[in-house]
Design a protein around this motif. Sequence first.
Motif, PDB file in Angstrom:
ATOM      1  N   GLY A  49      -9.023   0.053 -10.442  1.00 40.07           N
ATOM      2  CA  GLY A  49      -9.866  -0.793  -9.615  1.00 40.07           C
ATOM      3  C   GLY A  49      -9.111  -1.871  -8.863  1.00 40.07           C
ATOM      4  N   THR A  50      -7.864  -2.132  -9.240  1.00 41.10           N
ATOM      5  CA  THR A  50      -7.060  -3.124  -8.517  1.00 41.10           C
ATOM      6  C   THR A  50      -6.885  -2.669  -7.079  1.00 41.10           C
ATOM      7  OG1 THR A  50      -5.877  -3.825 -10.502  1.00 41.10           O
ATOM      8  CG2 THR A  50      -4.792  -4.239  -8.391  1.00 41.10           C
ATOM      9  N   VAL A  51      -6.961  -3.629  -6.150  1.00 46.32           N
ATOM     10  CA  VAL A  51      -6.818  -3.329  -4.722  1.00 46.32           C
ATOM     11  C   VAL A  51      -5.638  -4.100  -4.152  1.00 46.32           C
ATOM     12  CG1 VAL A  51      -7.937  -3.519  -2.447  1.00 46.32           C
ATOM     13  CG2 VAL A  51      -9.288  -2.859  -4.464  1.00 46.32           C
ATOM     14  N   GLU A  66      -5.381  -0.401   2.895  1.00 45.28           N
ATOM     15  CA  GLU A  66      -5.979  -0.873   1.649  1.00 45.28           C
ATOM     16  C   GLU A  66      -5.933   0.269   0.639  1.00 45.28           C
ATOM     17  OE1 GLU A  66     -10.416  -1.807   0.288  1.00 45.28           O
ATOM     18  OE2 GLU A  66      -9.613  -3.332   1.674  1.00 45.28           O
ATOM     19  N   PHE A  67      -5.360  -0.018  -0.519  1.00 41.11           N
ATOM     20  CA  PHE A  67      -5.221   0.973  -1.583  1.00 41.11           C
ATOM     21  C   PHE A  67      -5.902   0.486  -2.843  1.00 41.11           C
ATOM     22  CE2 PHE A  67      -1.683   1.849   1.196  1.00 41.11           C
ATOM     23  CZ  PHE A  67      -1.632   3.229   1.215  1.00 41.11           C
ATOM     24  N   LYS A  68      -6.529   1.433  -3.552  1.00 34.83           N
ATOM     25  CA  LYS A  68      -7.167   1.118  -4.826  1.00 34.83           C
ATOM     26  C   LYS A  68      -6.500   1.946  -5.917  1.00 34.83           C
ATOM     27  CE  LYS A  68     -11.623   0.409  -5.477  1.00 34.83           C
ATOM     28  NZ  LYS A  68     -13.078   0.662  -5.559  1.00 34.83           N
ATOM     29  N   ILE A  69      -6.192   1.298  -7.031  1.00 38.20           N
ATOM     30  CA  ILE A  69      -5.640   2.001  -8.191  1.00 38.20           C
ATOM     31  C   ILE A  69      -6.772   2.815  -8.817  1.00 38.20           C
ATOM     32  CG2 ILE A  69      -4.543   1.766 -10.461  1.00 38.20           C
ATOM     33  CD1 ILE A  69      -2.730   0.950  -8.098  1.00 38.20           C
ATOM     34  N   THR A  70      -6.541   4.120  -8.967  1.00 38.01           N
ATOM     35  CA  THR A  70      -7.578   5.012  -9.499  1.00 38.01           C
ATOM     36  C   THR A  70      -7.282   5.494 -10.918  1.00 38.01           C
ATOM     37  OG1 THR A  70      -6.515   6.929  -8.472  1.00 38.01           O
ATOM     38  CG2 THR A  70      -8.265   5.805  -7.198  1.00 38.01           C
ATOM     39  N   GLU A  71      -6.023   5.477 -11.311  1.00 44.09           N
ATOM     40  CA  GLU A  71      -5.623   5.814 -12.680  1.00 44.09           C
ATOM     41  C   GLU A  71      -4.456   4.913 -13.053  1.00 44.09           C
ATOM     42  OE1 GLU A  71      -5.097   9.998 -13.736  1.00 44.09           O
ATOM     43  OE2 GLU A  71      -6.012  10.510 -11.804  1.00 44.09           O
ATOM     44  N   PHE A  72      -4.441   4.470 -14.299  1.00 38.64           N
ATOM     45  CA  PHE A  72      -3.403   3.551 -14.748  1.00 38.64           C
ATOM     46  C   PHE A  72      -3.208   3.765 -16.242  1.00 38.64           C
ATOM     47  CE2 PHE A  72      -1.629  -0.646 -15.751  1.00 38.64           C
ATOM     48  CZ  PHE A  72      -0.721  -0.811 -14.719  1.00 38.64           C
ATOM     49  N   GLU A  73      -2.212   4.576 -16.580  1.00 32.20           N
ATOM     50  CA  GLU A  73      -1.951   4.929 -17.978  1.00 32.20           C
ATOM     51  C   GLU A  73      -0.523   4.513 -18.323  1.00 32.20           C
ATOM     52  OE1 GLU A  73      -2.784   9.120 -18.511  1.00 32.20           O
ATOM     53  OE2 GLU A  73      -4.603   8.946 -17.301  1.00 32.20           O
ATOM     54  N   SER A  74      -0.392   3.319 -18.896  1.00 34.57           N
ATOM     55  CA  SER A  74       0.928   2.801 -19.257  1.00 34.57           C
ATOM     56  C   SER A  74       1.509   3.620 -20.408  1.00 34.57           C
ATOM     57  CB  SER A  74       0.794   1.340 -19.670  1.00 34.57           C
ATOM     58  OG  SER A  74       2.027   0.806 -20.039  1.00 34.57           O
ATOM     59  N   PRO A  75       2.763   4.006 -20.329  1.00 32.29           N
ATOM     60  CA  PRO A  75       3.745   3.774 -19.274  1.00 32.29           C
ATOM     61  C   PRO A  75       4.063   5.023 -18.458  1.00 32.29           C
ATOM     62  CG  PRO A  75       4.933   4.297 -21.277  1.00 32.29           C
ATOM     63  CD  PRO A  75       3.444   4.452 -21.572  1.00 32.29           C
ATOM     64  N   TRP A  80      -3.218   6.145  -6.941  1.00 30.22           N
ATOM     65  CA  TRP A  80      -3.929   5.299  -5.994  1.00 30.22           C
ATOM     66  C   TRP A  80      -4.572   6.165  -4.923  1.00 30.22           C
ATOM     67  CZ3 TRP A  80       1.431   5.108  -6.543  1.00 30.22           C
ATOM     68  CH2 TRP A  80       2.161   5.745  -5.534  1.00 30.22           C
ATOM     69  N   ALA A  81      -5.521   5.575  -4.215  1.00 27.93           N
ATOM     70  CA  ALA A  81      -6.172   6.231  -3.082  1.00 27.93           C
ATOM     71  C   ALA A  81      -6.309   5.201  -1.971  1.00 27.93           C
ATOM     72  CB  ALA A  81      -7.543   6.769  -3.474  1.00 27.93           C
ATOM     73  N   GLU A  82      -5.986   5.614  -0.762  1.00 26.47           N
ATOM     74  CA  GLU A  82      -6.123   4.710   0.369  1.00 26.47           C
ATOM     75  C   GLU A  82      -7.596   4.606   0.743  1.00 26.47           C
ATOM     76  OE1 GLU A  82      -4.329   3.825   4.808  1.00 26.47           O
ATOM     77  OE2 GLU A  82      -3.433   5.417   3.597  1.00 26.47           O
ATOM     78  N   GLN A  83      -8.070   3.389   0.878  1.00 28.60           N
ATOM     79  CA  GLN A  83      -9.460   3.127   1.229  1.00 28.60           C
ATOM     80  C   GLN A  83      -9.640   2.963   2.740  1.00 28.60           C
ATOM     81  OE1 GLN A  83     -11.771   3.008  -1.611  1.00 28.60           O
ATOM     82  NE2 GLN A  83      -9.845   3.946  -2.236  1.00 28.60           N
TER      83      GLN A  83
END
Length: 148
Positions: A49-51, A66-75, A80-83
């Motif tokens: 959800g970070t933009v 403008e890009f939104k983080i769509t998946e974030f699995e550390s590490p 991301w997807a461009e909005q």
Amino acid sequence: MAGQFEATVEIDRPIAEVFAFLADGENDPKFSPRVQKITKTTSGPTAVGTVYVSTVKDAGLTTNREFKITEFESPTRIRWAEQSKNLVTAREGGYDLESTSDTTTRLRVFNTLEGHGLGKLIAGFALSAARKDAQAFANRIKAAVETS
């Protein structure tokens, strides 16, 4: 026309360090000369959800992205997807990280580009240029992480 470019590189840093560097989108200008400015517009640490908004110069044209983080699995994984709807956009992009030792990380970077409106006519050229630069792009990421 939509298509993908990708590259893989071995980075001489532990996976947690590489992930932390890439998770901070404001590091993009350190390895992407096309990014003139980038800012995180959401509060808190990077997560789904970070933009990020950026000013980018491609082929002599300056555009806002403008890009939104769509998946974030550390590490191991960032997507991301461009909005924004520019002539050519990154429908999806990402980093896949794999620890190859305690001190090295394999990084795969990719973007799926697509054209919109008149951009459908130039998307093939943009994709061709991106594919030609893909390994150099990955090497720029490597150099930026290793010197940070």
